[in-house]
Design an enzyme around this catalytic site. Structure first.
Site, PDB file in Angstrom:
ATOM      1  N   THR A 156       0.809  -1.210   0.000  1.00 43.37           N
ATOM      2  CA  THR A 156       0.000   0.000   0.000  1.00 43.37           C
ATOM      3  C   THR A 156       0.845   1.263   0.000  1.00 43.37           C
ATOM      4  OG1 THR A 156      -0.139  -0.066   2.412  1.00 43.37           O
ATOM      5  CG2 THR A 156      -1.906  -1.138   1.198  1.00 43.37           C
ATOM      6  N   SER A 157       2.146   1.117  -0.180  1.00 48.04           N
ATOM      7  CA  SER A 157       3.010   2.294  -0.141  1.00 48.04           C
ATOM      8  C   SER A 157       2.697   3.261  -1.281  1.00 48.04           C
ATOM      9  CB  SER A 157       4.479   1.874  -0.240  1.00 48.04           C
ATOM     10  OG  SER A 157       4.862   1.136   0.884  1.00 48.04           O
ATOM     11  N   CYS A 158       2.639   4.524  -0.952  1.00 51.19           N
ATOM     12  CA  CYS A 158       2.396   5.535  -1.972  1.00 51.19           C
ATOM     13  C   CYS A 158       3.666   5.755  -2.796  1.00 51.19           C
ATOM     14  CB  CYS A 158       1.982   6.855  -1.325  1.00 51.19           C
ATOM     15  SG  CYS A 158       0.420   6.771  -0.421  1.00 51.19           S
ATOM     16  N   GLY A 159       3.501   6.019  -4.061  1.00 47.74           N
ATOM     17  CA  GLY A 159       4.618   6.370  -4.911  1.00 47.74           C
ATOM     18  C   GLY A 159       5.401   5.191  -5.446  1.00 47.74           C
ATOM     19  N   ILE A 160       4.959   3.948  -5.155  1.00 49.56           N
ATOM     20  CA  ILE A 160       5.637   2.769  -5.680  1.00 49.56           C
ATOM     21  C   ILE A 160       4.807   2.204  -6.818  1.00 49.56           C
ATOM     22  CG2 ILE A 160       6.414   0.428  -5.168  1.00 49.56           C
ATOM     23  CD1 ILE A 160       7.034   1.259  -2.398  1.00 49.56           C
TER      24      ILE A 160
END
Length: 267
Positions: free
Chosen positions: A107-111
């Site tokens: 759920t990491s943003c920007g990946i």
């Protein structure tokens, strides 16, 4: 407990009737490594030690059963907290990983998908080429997955994972409210018994996500079959790791997405 009975009302055509059904259990499991909190997952109670072992293998915390000196409940009566103790050598090898500075969250943003695949391929080696397996027998195992899901039959809410050897003999099967957990439990049993090297095919009740491909790759399982289709990212990762992905198609056909040569269809 993995299920509870619940009194409900069933309404049909405006008429009410009482009934008793079974609901699948769901509770948090806190996983600690070297006494420090590492992750909390929601799961169906049961097989906690196997679950944690499979989880640690999938995460890259361990590579071999010998990396673990102990898996234990923090409190003998509390099965919701399990701690893993590693050998000193293993702790030193994964010190940075335990700090989670390089941890990839789904759920990491920007990946983006490309970044995920590139990072995972760097940490995972492609599975080896092996003699092909009979595709018809593989499909039969997928169609019979529900035979190994008594909790699903009871609650209609459990995911399942079943692992087979080259001769299609069942090695391990597990169920859980979470598809990742079911796979961790099935893998973890074999890992703790030092039998994971026999695993050649995995069947899943769910869709194939990239995380499940990652877990199968860590377990060195080359063939993954599922009831539902894979995601595009799962196929991309499987292709990079020389794995075979397939899912159930219409009229009990098998849809093969990558590395089809591992399955043959003899006359």
């Amino acid at each position: 407990m993995n299920s509870i009975d619940k009194q409900i009302k069933i309404v049909s055509a405006g008429q009410e009737a009482p009934a008793t059904i079974s609901l699948i259990g769901e509770e948090p499991l806190s996983i600690r490594v070297q006494g420090m909190p590492y992750a909390v997952v929601m799961r169906t109670p049961g097989d906690e030690k196997a679950h944690v072992a499979g989880f640690c293998l999938g995460e890259g915390i361990v590579d071999h059963p010998g990396d673990i000196t102990n898996i234990a409940f923090c409190d003998g009566e509390d099965t919701n907290v399990v701690t893993v103790t590693l050998t000193a050598d293993r702790r030193s090898r994964i010190a940075e990983h335990l700090d989670r500075r390089t941890y990839i969250s789904q759920t990491s943003c920007g990946i983006c998908g490309k970044t995920i695949v590139e990072d995972l391929v760097q940490s995972l080696s492609p599975v080896a080429d092996e003699p092909p397996m009979d595709g018809k027998h593989a499909l039969e195992c997928l169609l019979r997955l529900s035979d190994h899901q008594p909790l699903r039959a009871k609650t209609r809410a459990a995911h399942g994972a079943a692992i087979y050897n080259r001769d299609f003999a069942l090695l391990s099967a597990a169920e859980d409210v979470g598809r990742h957990n079911a796979l961790d439990k099935a893998v973890g049993r074999l890992f703790l018994d030092d039998r994971l090297n026999r695993a050649k095919m995995l069947t899943l009740s769910s869709r194939i996500s990239y995380e499940l491909v990652q877990k199968a790759a860590r377990a060195r399982i080359p063939i993954v079959l599922a009831i539902s289709r894979p995601t595009a990212l799962a196929v991309q990762l499987a292709e990079a790791l020389n794995m075979t992905l397939a899912s159930l198609g219409k009229d009990d056909s098998l849809m093969i997405y990558c590395t089809p040569q591992r399955l043959i269809w003899p006359d």
